[in-house]
Structures are given as structure tokens and as C-alpha cells.
Design a protein around this motif. Sequence first.
Motif: not given
Lengths: 261, 1003
Positions: B392, B396, B406, B410, B658-659, B661-662, B665, B667, B677
Amino acid sequence: MTTKPRIAILTGYGINSDIELAHSFNLAGGNAERVHLHDAIDGSVKLEDFAILAVPGGFSFGDHIASGRVFANRLRYKLGDTLLRLREKKTPIIGICNGFQVLVKLGLLPGTEPASFTQTCTLTYNDSGRFENRWCYLKTDANVSSVWLKGLSQIYLPVRHGEGKFIPGNPELLKELEANGQTCLRYCNADGSEPAGFPANPNGSTGHIAGLCSKDGLVFGLMPHPEAHVLPTQHPQWQRDGQKAEGDGLQIFRNAIEYVS
Amino acid sequence: MLNRIEVAQKSPATDSPAHRILKAMREDLGLPATIAEAAALIRVYTLEMDLNPADVERIGHDLFCDPVTESYAVNAPAAIAALPDFDWLIEAGFKPGVTDNVGRSAREGVADALSSTGRKLVEDDKVYAGRQVLLKGKLTRDQAVRVATTLLANPLIETWQVMARADWDAKTGIPAQSRKVVVPHQPSTKTIALPEDPAQLQKLSDEMLLALTLEEMQVVRAHFADAAVQAERKAAGMPLDPTDVELEMIAQTWSEHCKHKIFAADVEYTDENGKTETIHSLYKTFVKAATNAVRPKAPWLKSVFTDNAGIIAFAEGWDVAMKAETHNSPSALDPFGGAMTGIVGVNRDILGCGMGCKPIFNTDVFCFASPYYDKAVPEKLHHPKRLMKEVHRGVKDGGNESGIPTVNGSIVFDDRFLGKPLVFCGTGGLIPSELHGKPSWQKSIVPGDRIVMAGGRIGKDGIHGATFSSIALTEASPVSAVQIGDPITQKKMLDFLLEARDLGLFRFVTDNGAGGLSSSLGEMARESGGCELHLDKAPLKYAGLDPWEILVSEAQERMSFAVQPENWEAFRDLAARRDVEVSNLGTFTDSGRFECYFDEKSVCRMDMDFLHDGNPKMHIKAHWKPPVHLDPPAASLAKRDINADALQLLGALNICSKETWVRQYDHEVQGQSVVKPFMGKENDGPSDAAVIKPLTDRKEGLVVSHGIVPRYSDIDAYHMAAAAVDEAVRNAVAVGGEPGKLAALDNFCWPDPVESEATPDGQYKMAQLVRANQALYDICIAYDLPLISGKDSMKNDYGKGATKISVPPTLMVTVVGPMPDAQKTATIDFKKAGDLVYVLGTTKEELGGSEYFAGLGAVGTAVPVTDFAANFALYKKLFAVIQQGLARSVHDCSDGGLWVALAESALGGRLGMDVNVALEPVGKLELEVSDLALLFGESQGRFVVSVTPENAAAFEKLLAGSAFSLVGTVMADNALRVRRGTRTLIDTTVDEAFTAWRKPLDF
């Protein structure tokens, strides 16, 4: 016919928000040009020819050593005289995210009088230790007189950084900045109240400070990205609450353009 | 001369990196707070250059130290300032030659700091970055070593040392050390005789890491034994036996990674009825054939399968390119560097597509074993939690530092990914349809054009990457296969490339990926019909590389260009202004040969036809015998506590948020996002797909989605592949994508499907691959969905024999498509109390392979069977619904079934609901579908849609003819109620569901 004011958007070496920043200034009525730092240093483009200077967000030199440090040093060593002349000429300057980090590390924010390259505050690691992309509510201090923030009280913008925690060099300096209206932008809750901490204050900034301006209000820097909220559909809830006429960030650019026009 | 500068934080309050180390020591290594008491991080910079003390001091002050938060020490330790009562000191830094990005930026900073003194840095002046961690607490040496090797350093690429306080000298600290690479080797080219004896020949392939089969080695041997070839070589003054340069080039060109030999093979496929057929190339028969069949309906296809990425028309005057790649093997060994090279590598595919596209978004999909895995991890593998964090971090940093958002992805969990994680990285790009009066997707090379390499320098990094990824991972996997990306060098090259493109300064561009110059120039030389390459002209990171190493090195951040001779000077000058290194390495020719020289001596003279078309076709057997799995006993299912199971399911790793982690990024950079996302009332409802608006002055949008369901392969890879495509399309349609105007990319990740001693079940795995391809063909035809690009990774196994771990056969499908109006879209979150809740699509008794059964430890029998005709008809209607603005929210049903889709819609809007699943469309009326299947079954082609009461009639009218029904209402209160008729199945609250769903991966 009046000509549109020219805005220099610095780019190169890992800056990455230059195109949307240029677009934002253009939407606000300006004529933005992306200027590669190399071309400004070798003189093929003269920053003095522009009405406004902008240092966009990104990862200049990878944010290695510390965010904005290497870029700030290059500006200081290679373009220091030019920057001091821009300050004398009262050219509005904005630094966003990485650009804010650059201006703080350069010493232009919050700045000294007369302008010098003396760093008095810093922006360092978020308390979370993480880079995060998150939307934040922001409000302006009551005594703010920066041209950049005219007419704005509360706005909603995304932050996208890992090193945005503001720390003043000493507590007395903070008081002085507050009294001068230089702590111009702070993180707040949706209702405008003071945040209890994360996530409303996304990085642990002292006094929830998100942006600073110089004493004359012409140099302005902030961690959040106003250029990422100029269109209504950039708002993360545009499908719930309906579209606004424009994004919250646009007025910041319009203010500067009106000031120099 | 060495100088060492250490930088410490003045206060623990700003040392958040150290806080994260402490947190990981406690949470990941289970060290209690009494043992992991406190930590501090010190940054270490070593300057290897002649400097006077005043300059060193000034560099420390101006460059390395922040005057507000940090202090520094020159040639003395900063440890006491950082953590006076530390007990252990750990120091780590890259091994010599490993990409040191911080060191490189620091060197630029040093050069700037010295510019006023007139001192200019020379080649040999180096700066190295390292770090020191101080720990306070009663750790044993073993515990400190574990911290060093599993949290702080990757011993594969970094050196580390652990020192007890008692052994530490407060005056000298850790002395400065050089990391200069010295290769005491005079470059040379060897001639290699190919033995006739088969065993010897195979041994040669193995020992040289060529990864060529005996049959392939024999073809190579026959080629060099050919009289005509020998005569030609003799005349040219070449040895008759191949040189190492030539053998390495053949091995790289013929590698599974580059040649896709399994997809090109003749397959003898026997089905479950014993019927046998021969399939000549899965790729041609299914993948390419599907696109060819759809092509007449898709005039918007510009370039498919030929370039680095597929290109489709986007809006008037603009095209979009898309590519997805995997980087599994490097990520298994060095998860940070491997994953980072994965993302920056696929960025280069886009930069090198057509005349050079601008990357505008990234996607990433990861497959890992559970981060809570508690059994022993095999030799040379990382624990899944560390792997997840580091992969990750690599993706990232790679994406964020490159300024590419990004937008979609998933994370999938299955413990069989312990052996090899799957790391899919995708990038989309934008390009004007025409450049300088020519279609931008076309490019060519004319003999006489210069061979130009741009970007990073060549080192030993990444040697044998292409051949290495074509074999199973073992304890002996080579270190040199690992690379670390350098996003800033690449970002500078990106900016330069687009500027040079718009000035028309080159004729052809492609990226240097797997196989390095051998691959990129090997492909480019086909355009003109040959090339003359001078390997000694290539810029090296350090001296001592053999010519073959220069040719196949996969050192990162490089692109290859064909530059018109008349443009070379302008090209070179612009590069200099943009701080990009470019080198003229020779000339493209039409000699029919790939020729390499080193110091004017010929070291490679390969016939291009043999190089590209000489490899023998593989023959692979496949036999499909449907596997036998059982459903859990009916009696035990009848006793389940559905309410408890429903909450449990929301916390399943494949379903939960998964917030955390997401959010890490970026985005939104580039300012295009329309559907991010996460959307919804609190910005935490997970979107089905991304919508971006890449052109500021136009209204068109671009939808980006993906589908992946490896579990279904346990029952039948046909239905796995069909469901992966259906999920990708369904996700795109859910946000307003237009069915019939979408394009797909196929990424196959398979365990080795070739029967051998190491793979006794190869025939079954190959049959799974055949069936997945059949499904891909069938559904693409049914959905008018062309495949525009794809990739396969076919050796995703760890170890051999009894300890072998194979990944579940996985097809990851990416879908992109233009939308006429980016604002005609929908998000998943319920918007307002009183809105009506509809279920679209038919629910069947299909719990086989479901997340629910997986939670019970079962596979089951009835895998979801995708109904192509019904789904495609429904998707077209839903598109019309969204175009007319009749849907308040749309969410697709996938992992966890209808319940999870309903719950996520409610959580996203922070609203309650009252739903009666007895009203769900269930196909045949007489069929009794169980409570569990109604709630948790994963039947394909379904959505949850909320609609205002005023719009209900118009909405229902548009959907007429498809299966749909009104099942309930959005409620203003906090309650989530799901019943079947009068029987309550689930009765929980938004808060309770949110906690269950948000927590498991929040670390």
C-alpha cells in the motif's frame, strides 16, 4: 478592452497541481501561464512580468528531507533577489499545500518586515503520521484583511498532505500573528465551531491553523486545495444537497485578480 | 571524505514517524507497552565529497534541519537529544546500488547550497540517506532484531545493525560509512557453447536464469548450428556460438512474461463429458476473437492489443488509453519497492502509448492473505500484514508523488495469497486524437532515426526481472530482481515527454519495462527492420556492468524514443532544461538484424525474425473435471442467528470499509473527480466506480470500474470469469456508465497451469484457464464489450511439492467508458427518508462461493450463474433511468449479497430503512429461496436503487420487462429493519452496523 492579469504558476521537479491551478485562475478571469522553475532561474521567463505568483501543490523533490525544503532552498539561492523584488512591488503570492510548505520554509510566510528568508514557523508531520486526502471545513479569522480571503467566512476544501501540522517558532510569535490577522484560516467543524481534534483538524495544527498570510495580506498560503473546489461537482456531496453555483475555492482566485486588475 | 549529519526532533510531539513505529511494535509484533516504551527517529545523511567544515555546517543548518522542530549534529550523534535514556539503537540504510531517492534529492539540495561558493558537484560526489531508530524499553536482543528486520528494514535491500546502549559510544555514535558501488570487474562478453546433451542444455538455462525450456534451448542451439547463420556470423566476424548478450536477449524476448507462451499455446482441452478439442491459442480464440466480433459495433476503438495500452475515442478531439499490469513477484520480495515499480511502471505504459498519453488516473487492486494470519509464514515471505502495509505504501507514494489520482480499486483477502500477493496497477491516459496533423495513436520509425534513451540510469537492479517473474518464487529467488521506483525522476520525464511531444520532437516512444532496452528496442527495431545499438553509450549508475547486463537491466524510469536526426539537438536541449538525462545510443536500421556494439566491438548480431518468431509453440493439456464441494448441512444453516451473521458479514475482510487505506491515496489531484471513492453524508460510503471529468471545458465524463471474484474459481472458473466481467460492467452502470459503450481489460493471474512434476494438477488448472477464457468470450460478445488490452501472470505459486501454495485462479477486469455527461451519474448513499427502495435483478438460491459461506468455512455448490441476456437488458434500462435523473441512489450487489448493498446504502446516507425481502424478484415463483440466499446470496446482475415517490411511476415504466420490485422505504430513524413478510430477519441500527463495518481494517 482590458487585458487579463498574467499569473505565473511555477512548475517542475514534482509539482503536480499546476494545471488545475492555472485553470482555476483562468476561470476567475486571469491569464495563467505555467512557468518551469528552470526557465524562471535562467531568465528566459521573468517573474517580474507577472501580476501574481503562485506556487502549486505537489511533491517537489519528492518531499525528501522535509516537504518543500529543497524547492524552497533552490528559490532562495537562485531566485532570492527576484522574490524580494516581488515583495517590494506588492505582487500577490499564493502557496498551496506544497507551495505553502515552500513559502513557510523560505521564510516568506508568515514573513518578516522587511521581507527576508528567515524561517520562523514550520509545517511538519501530521499527528496521524499519514498522508490523507480528506475534506475539511475552514473558517477565516474575524480580523483577517488578506486580499485573498475577501468576502469569505466558511469554506469546504480537501486537504491532501502528510506534513501539514503548523507549529509556530514560539508562543509569543503565535499571539503576534493572531493579533495581526495573519492566522487567517483555521480548520473548524461543519457548524463553524472549534474542532475537538482529528479528523476536523486533520493534522494536529497548533490553533487549528490551516493557512497564514503576511502582515500586508499579500502573501497567502494554505494546506487545503482551493483549486480542487472550483466546480460544483467537485464537492463530495453534490448529489445530496444539490449543486452550488460554483466551488468554494474560486472566490480566492477571483479576489486576487480583482486586486491586481 | 565522509561527513555524517544526524537530525533529530526536538520534541516527541513532532516525531509521529516514531509513534507509528511504536504502534507497529505493539500491534504487529505484540510487544507490550512496558517493553515498547518509547521510540525516536533520527535521519542520517552521509556526504561523500570534499567539503570544508563551514560548508558542512551550513548544509546541516540550511538543508537538513528544520529550525523550528529539529536539531542536528555533524559527525556526532544526535541520540541523546532525541531520546536520552534509550536502550537500543537500530540503524538502517539501503545497500550500495539500491535506488536511494532521498539521497538523490539531498544531493541536489547540497549542490544548490554550494552554488554560491562556486563549488560544483562531480559524478563521484555522493549523498546517502539512512535512518536510526532509538528504542526505550526492556527488549531482548532478539526482539530488537525482530523490530529491525520485520518493521524497519527489508534485509533484502537494506543493511541494518542493532546496538545495545552499553555498546554505544556517546562521543562517536555510529561512524559515517560509504555506500559507493564498486564493481571490481572489467566488462566483457562471453561466448557460450550450447551442449548437445539435453540435461546439460537444461542445466545451462537454469544456471543462467534464462527460464527457457529444453525444447526452446534446443531451438536456439539449432539456430546457431544452422549453416546459413554460421556463414553470416563468420563473415561478420562474430563467434559461431552465441554470446551471453544474445542468449540473454533471446531469454528475455521469449520469456513467459513478454511472450505469453501459455496464452499462445496449442491446448488439448477435454471437457467433463470426455469430449476433446484442440484450441490454437487462447488469446486468439477467445480474447482477440471477442474484440473482433464486437468491433463492428464499436467504431470508437482506436488501437487495441498492439501498443502498450488500448486506446478508445473519448470526446471530440480526444482519446483515452488504459492499461493494467501486475507486479506480483517483486512485491512478494520487496513489497514497497515492488509495488511502487508496479504503479510507476504502468504509468510509463501510458506515457509510451501512441505518441505519449498524459496519465490522468490510477487504479489498484490488491490480493493478500488475512492481515490477522496467525500461522507460520514460509521462508522468504513477509507476514501478510506487513505485506499489505508496504505494498500500500509503495503504490501510495508512487501515485501520490507522481501527481496521478488513484480513483478506483479494492483489496481482496484469501489466505492462498500468502504465497504470492497479487498487485494489480492500472493507469488511464488522455491524448489529443491528432498531433501535428496525424492520428496520435499511430507512430512509426524510419531507418536513420536515432535510438534515444531518456530518464534514469542503468544499474544491476532488475536484472532478470522478466525471466524471474516467469518462474515460481522460491527461497533462492534473486535479489537483483528487485527495484525501487523513483517517482520524481519519472515525473520530470513525464513533464518533458509531453512538452517534447507537443513540439513534435520525436517520431516514436515506448517504455522500458520488463526486459529493459532488450524489450523496448527489440520491439521498436521491428518498426524500421533493425537497429545498431552502442551499449557503451548508455549512462550507468556505476561502472562495471557487462554489456548483457546493460541490455536487460530493468532499472526504472526510462523511456526509449526514436528521434529524427534533425530533431536530436532540440530534443537534447529541452531535456537538459527539464533536468532529464537523454542519451543517443545508436541508430535504427533496416538490416533485419538487432546489432549491439560495446567499445566498437560487435557483441550481438541477432536475426530479428528468429528473435521474435523463432520460439516453439507450447502444447498443453487441459482436463476439466468439476470439483466436488458440499453445502453446509441444512440443519446447521437453519440454526444460524441471522441478525448476528449479518453484522459479522459487514465486518468480513472482503466487505468491511477500506477507508483508512483509500484515504491515503490522493484521489483528487488534477481536479477531475465527480464520483470519488467515498461519497455520502459523511464522505464514507464506498462508491461502486469512479467518474471523472478530464476536460475542464467539456461535459463528458469517464467511468472507471473493476470486477474480481477469485472465490468462485473453487467451483468453476467459467463462472468466476463471467462474474468478474459482470461485476465490472455492473459497477460502471451503477454510476451511469453506458452499456455497449464500455471497454474492458483482462488481467489473468493464475497458478502455473502446465502439468509437471512440480504441478501434478496442471491439467485441471489449465482447464480452469480455458473455461475462464470461454466465459470471457461469451460475456464480452453478449455485452458488446470489446477487450482493449490485457496481461497475464501465470506462475503465481510459492514453493514446490507439499508446501506449495497456489493462488486461486483470478481474473481482474477493468472497465472504462466515456459518459455523454459526467453529471448524469448516481452514488450509493440513500438520500432522503421516504424514498422508495427497489431491488433490480433476480435473486436465486446461489450461495456457492459466497462471502457468507466462506465465513462458515464452506465453498458450497451453487455458484452464481450470470444471466447475460437478462443482465444486459437491465443495464440498458438502468442507464436510461440515470440519464433521466430518476434514481436517487444506485448500488450494485456483490460480495455479501443484498443485505450488504442495502446496509452500505443506508450507512452512506446515515439513514434507516424498512425492507421486506419477500418482495424480492426470485425468478421462478414456485421456487422457494432460502432466507440466507435472499439476504446473502451473490446472484449477479442486481442493484439496490432508491427513488423518490414522485418518480416511482416513471422509473417503473423504464424498467418494464426486467425483474425488479419495490421492497421497502428509506427511514428517518437509525433502525435497519429487514423482514420476510412479517418475520423479522435483521433488526439493527446504523450505528451498530457502521461500527461492525468500519473497524476491522482500521489500522
